[in-house]
Design an enzyme around this catalytic site. Structure first.
Site, PDB file in Angstrom:
ATOM      1  N   ASP A 118      42.867  45.422  33.812  1.00  0.00           N
ATOM      2  CA  ASP A 118      41.520  45.919  34.079  1.00  0.00           C
ATOM      3  C   ASP A 118      40.621  45.681  32.866  1.00  0.00           C
ATOM      4  O   ASP A 118      41.094  45.401  31.760  1.00  0.00           O
ATOM      5  CB  ASP A 118      41.550  47.411  34.411  1.00  0.00           C
ATOM      6  CG  ASP A 118      42.285  47.691  35.718  1.00  0.00           C
ATOM      7  OD1 ASP A 118      42.271  46.797  36.587  1.00  0.00           O
ATOM      8  OD2 ASP A 118      42.878  48.776  35.860  1.00  0.00           O
ATOM      9  N   HIS A 151      42.618  39.264  35.896  1.00  0.00           N
ATOM     10  CA  HIS A 151      42.018  40.521  36.344  1.00  0.00           C
ATOM     11  C   HIS A 151      42.822  41.157  37.474  1.00  0.00           C
ATOM     12  O   HIS A 151      42.590  42.329  37.812  1.00  0.00           O
ATOM     13  CB  HIS A 151      40.573  40.274  36.799  1.00  0.00           C
ATOM     14  CG  HIS A 151      39.688  41.470  36.683  1.00  0.00           C
ATOM     15  ND1 HIS A 151      40.113  42.667  36.143  1.00  0.00           N
ATOM     16  CD2 HIS A 151      38.391  41.674  37.047  1.00  0.00           C
ATOM     17  CE1 HIS A 151      39.138  43.539  36.174  1.00  0.00           C
ATOM     18  NE2 HIS A 151      38.072  42.970  36.723  1.00  0.00           N
TER      19      HIS A 151
END
Length: 464
Positions: free
Chosen positions: A439, A435
């Site tokens: 995204d 992450h």
């Protein structure tokens, strides 16, 4: 000065100078004869560094028993010294640990395939080394007999480490083995009296402690531990293999380094399974390999990576490296652990080439013959836990990649299609990603592209 001392000693023993001269002459003949040192032609030389010392000057009177014993001692000593020297002149060869790859610096000697005294042929495997990734054989450099192993099972070895000494001829091996057994017999003889002397001392100490043993504290401790004893007896402690240690380290590093997040979706496998059943026979006749579902997911993953290139990228320090190639790693479970071979240039392969590559890599992985180069690299991983019956999971990223796609088992479930509830073969798919780099939007788009291609493979033909 030494000659005068010898003459005086000979004179004190009642021998005349003429007799001493004869004995001196006879001793010189004896010293130059092959009986003093077997295997030498004109004499024995002991090499130390760059100097050679001759022992022809050890003239010993034949009539003196003490000096005769000294001569035999010198003879036996020289024989032991000459044997290792002759080994260095080509009688023996050494088997060493081979080069194991750029990324592997050491390994663990897992097992010996031969025993000392056994005959081996050139290039025959005599031992196996277990590395972080593969198992490597140590081959004999020449035909001969194994004299001894220089390392033990479980030792950590590096490339170039000497593992075994191999005699090219049986004669040399037979000469070395008795000399190695002599110190063992001499060492064992004095040991029994020493042990016998120590036994009464060891027994005397516990005698003084015996009255302290039946004290009150021990019984309650034993009674408290009694319920825990049966489970311990049923336990087995087995050391971790190098591969298992490496897998554990890499997965824990992945968990500690990446900001792991997993997103899910479900795929209707109807069209892909119909495509497989319709063309599997013709596919096998033309390409000689079975058409599976894995190749369809590889093609879908390639298409998704091309639509979302950030999933194929990786963080390097403060930079992002975008890869303009697609090398797909496939997770293969073996009896020794998990290995991840790489399908290189998957974006340029068709279904047949992908299936052939998967079968070849999986076979090598299960046989333990896969090379390090075949597992190096990879920009994205596909793991199929469905072959083991997994319904859903959260796979862990294989560093230094940034994402991994998890496939699962196909289950027939009721689905609403065109306003009607019908049974459909469904599969859950999971994407675990870093992450920090990817995204949620890119991750969801990636899985949606995989879903679209698998549910409608004709998109690949039309490139839509």
């Amino acid at each position: 000065m030494m000659m005068r001392a010898v003459i005086r000693r000979a004179a004190s023993n009642g021998s005349s100078p003429s007799l001493f001269a004869k004995s001196l002459q006879s001793s010189r003949v004896a010293a130059s004869s092959p009986s003093l040192l077997s295997g030498s032609e004109t004499g024995a030389y002991l090499h130390r560094g760059n100097h050679a010392h001759s022992f022809h000057n050890l003239a010993l009177p034949a009539g003196n028993s003490g000096i005769s014993r000294s001569a035999s001692l010198v003879s036996s000593t020289l024989q032991r010294w000459v044997r290792p020297f002759s080994a260095e002149t080509g009688d023996t060869v050494e088997a060493v640990v081979p080069h194991m790859g750029e990324s592997i610096t050491d390994g663990t000697l897992a097992t010996f395939l031969k025993k000392p005294g056994e005959r081996v042929q050139a290039d025959e495997a005599i031992a196996q080394i277990e590395t972080d990734k593969v198992t490597i054989d140590i081959a004999s450099p020449a035909s001969g007999v194994i004299q001894e192993f220089l390392v033990n099972e479980g030792d950590t070895v590096e490339p170039g480490t000497k593992v075994a000494i191999i005699s090219k001829s049986e004669d040399t091996a037979s000469q070395v083995t008795p000399s190695q057994k002599i110190p063992e017999t001499t060492d064992t003889k004095p040991s029994p009296p020493a042990e016998d002397k120590q036994k009464p001392r060891v027994e005397s100490a516990p005698v003084a402690e015996k009255p302290k043993a039946p004290s009150s504290p021990p019984p309650p401790k034993q009674s408290a531990k009694e319920p825990q004893l049966p489970p311990k007896e049923r336990e087995r402690r087995v050391p971790m293999t190098r591969l298992r240690k490496r897998v554990a380290t890499r997965l824990k590093d992945s968990q500690n380094t990446f900001a792991l997040l997993t997103t899910f979706n479900e795929v209707d496998m109807t069209n892909l399974m119909k495509l497989r059943s319709q063309y599997k026979d013709a596919f096998y006749e033309k390409h000689g390999v079975k058409l599976g579902l894995m190749s369809g997911f590889i093609k879908a993953a390639v298409s998704a990576l091309q639509h979302q290139p950030v999933v194929n990228a990786v963080i390097d320090g403060d930079d992002i490296i975008y890869r303009d190639y697609v090398d797909i790693s496939i997770a293969v479970g073996t009896s020794k652990g998990l290995v991840v071979p790489v399908i290189r240039g998957a974006d340029k392969m068709n279904f047949a080439e992908i299936e052939k590559t998967i079968n070849s890599l999986a076979k090598k992985a299960n046989e333990g013959t896969i090379s390090i180069d075949e597992m190096a690299g990879g920009s994205f991983t596909v793991s199929n836990g469905g072959v083991y019956g997994s319904l859903i999971s959260t796979p862990i990223i294989n560093p230094p990649q940034s994402a991994i796609l998890g496939m699962h088992s196909i289950v027939s479930r009721p689905m609403v299609v065109g306003g009607s509830v019908v049974p459909r073969p469904m599969m859950y798919v999971a994407l675990t990603y870093d992450h920090r780099l990817i995204d949620g939007r890119e991750a969801v788009y990636f899985l949606r592209r995989v879903k679209d291609v698998v549910e409608d493979p004709q998109r690949l033909l039309l490139d839509i």
